[in-house]
Design a protein around this motif. Structure first.
Motif, PDB file in Angstrom:
ATOM      1  N   MET A   1     -33.403  24.968  58.418  1.00 26.90           N
ATOM      2  CA  MET A   1     -33.917  23.650  59.064  1.00 26.90           C
ATOM      3  C   MET A   1     -33.788  22.687  58.140  1.00 26.90           C
ATOM      4  N   LYS A   2     -33.174  21.514  58.388  1.00 26.79           N
ATOM      5  CA  LYS A   2     -33.315  20.383  57.536  1.00 26.79           C
ATOM      6  C   LYS A   2     -34.469  19.259  57.691  1.00 26.79           C
ATOM      7  N   HIS A  13     -44.683  29.302  50.132  1.00 23.79           N
ATOM      8  CA  HIS A  13     -43.742  29.954  51.041  1.00 23.79           C
ATOM      9  C   HIS A  13     -43.941  31.495  50.646  1.00 23.79           C
ATOM     10  N   GLU A  28     -34.168  21.975  52.796  1.00 24.80           N
ATOM     11  CA  GLU A  28     -33.474  22.709  53.901  1.00 24.80           C
ATOM     12  C   GLU A  28     -34.218  24.015  53.355  1.00 24.80           C
ATOM     13  N   THR A  29     -34.703  24.495  54.776  1.00 24.71           N
ATOM     14  CA  THR A  29     -35.553  25.659  54.471  1.00 24.71           C
ATOM     15  C   THR A  29     -35.332  26.704  56.014  1.00 24.71           C
ATOM     16  N   ASP A  30     -35.453  27.844  55.564  1.00 22.21           N
ATOM     17  CA  ASP A  30     -35.578  28.858  56.712  1.00 22.21           C
ATOM     18  C   ASP A  30     -37.038  29.398  57.130  1.00 22.21           C
ATOM     19  N   ASP A  31     -37.851  28.706  56.581  1.00 25.24           N
ATOM     20  CA  ASP A  31     -39.376  29.104  56.354  1.00 25.24           C
ATOM     21  C   ASP A  31     -40.005  28.504  57.849  1.00 25.24           C
ATOM     22  N   ALA A  32     -39.993  29.146  58.609  1.00 22.74           N
ATOM     23  CA  ALA A  32     -40.200  28.701  60.220  1.00 22.74           C
ATOM     24  C   ALA A  32     -41.712  28.103  60.453  1.00 22.74           C
ATOM     25  N   THR A  35     -41.983  24.830  58.629  1.00 23.73           N
ATOM     26  CA  THR A  35     -41.269  23.794  59.538  1.00 23.73           C
ATOM     27  C   THR A  35     -42.263  23.385  60.552  1.00 23.73           C
TER      28      THR A  35
END
Length: 147
Positions: A1-2, A13, A28-32, A35
Motif C-alpha cells: 500500500m502507498k 517492521h 510503499e509497504t506490504d506491512d498490513a 498500514t
C-alpha cells in the motif's frame, strides 16, 4: 500500500526492523499492521502516486556529518598514499641496489669465465711442455750411464 506520512513516526517492521519516517515521506509497504496503525493513529494517509519515490532531502546536520566523514576518509587516503609513495621509493632503492648487485655478479662471472679459459690454456700448455720434456733422472744406476 502507498502511504504519505502526516507526521514523524517510527515502526518496527516484523518486530525488530525499526524504520524512521518523516512528515511528507512517501511510504510503499506490504506491512498490513503498520498500514492499519498508521491510518488509525493519523500518522499517515493513503497516497497515490505514479512517479518514483523521491529521496528525502538530508538535513544540515546530516550533510555536515557526511562532509566530516568524507574529509576524514580523504585524510586517511592521503596518509595511505604518502605511505605507499615512501614504500615505492624504498622499493625503487632496493631494485636499484639489486640491479647493481646483478651487474657486479655479471662482471664477476665474466672475469671467472675468462680466468677459467686462461686456466684451461695454461693447463694445456703445461701438459704439452711436460710431454715434450725429457724424463727426469734419479742419478742412480742406468740413469747415470745414460748421462
Amino acid at each position: 500500500m502507498k502511504l504519505i506520512a502526516k507526521q514523524d513516526f517510527s515502526w518496527a517492521h516484523g518486530g525488530s526492523d525499526v524504520r524512521q519516517y518523516a512528515k511528507g515521506d512517501r511510504i510503499e509497504t506490504d506491512d498490513a499492521d503498520m498500514t492499519r496503525v498508521a491510518l488509525d493513529e493519523g500518522w499517515a494517509e493513503v497516497g497515490d502516486w505514479e512517479d518514483p519515490i523521491p529521496v528525502r532531502e538530508p538535513t544540515k546536520e546530516e550533510l555536515l556529518a557526511a562532509r566530516d566523514a568524507l574529509l576524514r576518509r580523504e585524510a586517511e587516503l592521503q596518509e595511505q598514499a604518502e605511505r605507499l609513495d615512501k614504500q615505492a621509493a624504498a622499493n625503487q632503492a632496493e631494485a636499484d641496489r639489486l640491479a647493481q648487485l646483478a651487474d657486479s655478479y655479471a662482471a664477476d662471472g665474466a672475469r671467472l669465465a675468462e680466468a677459467t679459459k686462461q686456466l684451461a690454456a695454461d693447463r694445456a700448455a703445461f701438459d704439452a711442455a711436460k710431454a715434450a720434456a725429457p724424463a727426469p733422472t734419479t742419478g742412480k744406476g742406468k740413469d747415470k750411464a745414460a748421462a
